[in-house]
Design a protein around this motif. Sequence first.
Motif, PDB file in Angstrom:
ATOM      1  N   VAL A 150       0.823  -1.223   0.000  1.00 53.91           N
ATOM      2  CA  VAL A 150       0.000   0.000   0.000  1.00 53.91           C
ATOM      3  C   VAL A 150       0.853   1.267   0.000  1.00 53.91           C
ATOM      4  N   TYR A 151       2.142   1.106   0.258  1.00 49.06           N
ATOM      5  CA  TYR A 151       3.030   2.277   0.270  1.00 49.06           C
ATOM      6  C   TYR A 151       3.783   2.437  -1.054  1.00 49.06           C
ATOM      7  N   SER A 152       3.310   1.777  -2.111  1.00 49.79           N
ATOM      8  CA  SER A 152       4.019   1.772  -3.391  1.00 49.79           C
ATOM      9  C   SER A 152       4.325   3.169  -3.910  1.00 49.79           C
ATOM     10  N   ALA A 153       3.342   4.079  -3.857  1.00 49.44           N
ATOM     11  CA  ALA A 153       3.534   5.423  -4.423  1.00 49.44           C
ATOM     12  C   ALA A 153       4.524   6.250  -3.612  1.00 49.44           C
ATOM     13  N   ARG A 154       4.623   5.944  -2.308  1.00 51.35           N
ATOM     14  CA  ARG A 154       5.467   6.749  -1.415  1.00 51.35           C
ATOM     15  C   ARG A 154       6.624   5.929  -0.842  1.00 51.35           C
ATOM     16  N   TYR A 155       7.037   4.899  -1.546  1.00 51.64           N
ATOM     17  CA  TYR A 155       8.022   3.959  -1.004  1.00 51.64           C
ATOM     18  C   TYR A 155       9.330   4.651  -0.630  1.00 51.64           C
ATOM     19  N   SER A 156       9.753   5.617  -1.417  1.00 51.51           N
ATOM     20  CA  SER A 156      11.031   6.279  -1.150  1.00 51.51           C
ATOM     21  C   SER A 156      10.854   7.631  -0.453  1.00 51.51           C
ATOM     22  N   GLY A 157       9.588   7.965  -0.097  1.00 49.38           N
ATOM     23  CA  GLY A 157       9.332   9.245   0.561  1.00 49.38           C
ATOM     24  C   GLY A 157       7.987   9.808   0.160  1.00 49.38           C
ATOM     25  N   GLN A 168       7.132  12.351  -1.385  1.00 48.05           N
ATOM     26  CA  GLN A 168       7.031  13.157  -2.606  1.00 48.05           C
ATOM     27  C   GLN A 168       6.504  12.376  -3.820  1.00 48.05           C
ATOM     28  N   LYS A 169       6.272  11.060  -3.678  1.00 52.27           N
ATOM     29  CA  LYS A 169       5.743  10.238  -4.777  1.00 52.27           C
ATOM     30  C   LYS A 169       6.608  10.351  -6.039  1.00 52.27           C
ATOM     31  N   ASN A 170       7.832   9.916  -5.961  1.00 50.24           N
ATOM     32  CA  ASN A 170       8.752   9.997  -7.097  1.00 50.24           C
ATOM     33  C   ASN A 170       8.985   8.597  -7.677  1.00 50.24           C
ATOM     34  N   ASP A 171       8.487   8.367  -8.908  1.00 48.88           N
ATOM     35  CA  ASP A 171       8.595   7.036  -9.519  1.00 48.88           C
ATOM     36  C   ASP A 171      10.035   6.561  -9.624  1.00 48.88           C
ATOM     37  N   SER A 172      10.919   7.437 -10.055  1.00 49.25           N
ATOM     38  CA  SER A 172      12.304   7.044 -10.295  1.00 49.25           C
ATOM     39  C   SER A 172      13.011   6.628  -9.007  1.00 49.25           C
ATOM     40  N   SER A 173      12.818   7.399  -7.941  1.00 49.14           N
ATOM     41  CA  SER A 173      13.481   7.035  -6.683  1.00 49.14           C
ATOM     42  C   SER A 173      12.836   5.804  -6.045  1.00 49.14           C
ATOM     43  N   ASN A 174      11.536   5.587  -6.288  1.00 53.33           N
ATOM     44  CA  ASN A 174      10.892   4.349  -5.818  1.00 53.33           C
ATOM     45  C   ASN A 174      11.529   3.133  -6.491  1.00 53.33           C
ATOM     46  N   GLU A 234      13.698  -1.187 -18.178  1.00 57.82           N
ATOM     47  CA  GLU A 234      13.551  -1.484 -19.610  1.00 57.82           C
ATOM     48  C   GLU A 234      12.261  -0.849 -20.094  1.00 57.82           C
ATOM     49  N   GLY A 235      12.361   0.093 -21.030  1.00 57.43           N
ATOM     50  CA  GLY A 235      11.166   0.695 -21.629  1.00 57.43           C
ATOM     51  C   GLY A 235      10.781   2.016 -20.992  1.00 57.43           C
ATOM     52  N   ASP A 236      10.159   2.866 -21.800  1.00 59.24           N
ATOM     53  CA  ASP A 236       9.784   4.214 -21.360  1.00 59.24           C
ATOM     54  C   ASP A 236       8.277   4.409 -21.264  1.00 59.24           C
ATOM     55  N   ASN A 237       7.502   3.361 -21.502  1.00 56.90           N
ATOM     56  CA  ASN A 237       6.041   3.498 -21.460  1.00 56.90           C
ATOM     57  C   ASN A 237       5.526   3.286 -20.039  1.00 56.90           C
ATOM     58  N   GLY A 238       4.247   3.585 -19.856  1.00 57.78           N
ATOM     59  CA  GLY A 238       3.620   3.361 -18.556  1.00 57.78           C
ATOM     60  C   GLY A 238       4.092   4.363 -17.510  1.00 57.78           C
ATOM     61  N   PHE A 239       3.987   3.958 -16.251  1.00 57.38           N
ATOM     62  CA  PHE A 239       4.366   4.830 -15.136  1.00 57.38           C
ATOM     63  C   PHE A 239       4.658   3.946 -13.934  1.00 57.38           C
ATOM     64  N   GLY A 240       5.043   4.574 -12.832  1.00 57.96           N
ATOM     65  CA  GLY A 240       5.302   3.806 -11.613  1.00 57.96           C
ATOM     66  C   GLY A 240       6.435   2.801 -11.806  1.00 57.96           C
ATOM     67  N   TYR A 241       6.180   1.568 -11.411  1.00 58.20           N
ATOM     68  CA  TYR A 241       7.197   0.515 -11.462  1.00 58.20           C
ATOM     69  C   TYR A 241       7.204  -0.241 -12.796  1.00 58.20           C
ATOM     70  N   ASP A 242       6.443   0.212 -13.777  1.00 59.31           N
ATOM     71  CA  ASP A 242       6.325  -0.510 -15.047  1.00 59.31           C
ATOM     72  C   ASP A 242       7.670  -0.875 -15.682  1.00 59.31           C
TER      73      ASP A 242
END
Length: 199
Positions: free
Chosen positions: A84-91, A93-99, A148-156
């Motif tokens: 449930v903490y996927s979006a805020r795993y690294s803090g 600020q909800k940053n996909d790359s740092s997650n 791998e890949g630039d499509n989608g969002f989050g952990y895709d």
Amino acid sequence: MKEIIIATKNKGKAKDFEALLEPMGYKVLTLHDVAPHMDVEETGVTFEENAILKAVAIAEELQATVIADDSGLEIDALGGEPGVYSARYSGEQKNDSSNIDKVLQKMVQIPEEERTARFRCVLALAAPGEKTQLFEGVCEGLIATEREGDNGFGYDPIFYVPSLDKTMGQMKPEEKASISHRGNAIRELGKAMPGLSNN
């Protein structure tokens, strides 16, 4: 087209819903369209609790039928994290790359056969004065060792689907929709859609 409100401000999620609901004849509206001021705090400890919290609060506020989703990544080697903490795993600020960086760092010593994971999505369908309904979808896969890949969002970009031999980040939207956790949950929801009101 009938309009349906999705309780999100996440553009990636909105695109997922559009890809699946527009062919069913629904125009997708998000909180950006109907209630940009609203932000429901996700205080639940499960996907189900958070989805219900959002759907019910916004349905009551807008007096309309609302779909809310809560979803995330569950990695077996990490005891189900980030969950449930996927979006805020690294803090906060909800940053996909740092997650993604945090997951890759934690998984660096984990061998391929133990990198099993799944995306889980729970949808709540709420309307004023009606019982809230829940729909769930899951997509099984593996955590890749690099993006791998630039499509989608989050952990895709690090979620590898063996049956298609690619990550979700390498998939076209319609390809992702055909197998994704959100796609599977929306197809379950779709079975109930004909009875929805025209709000």
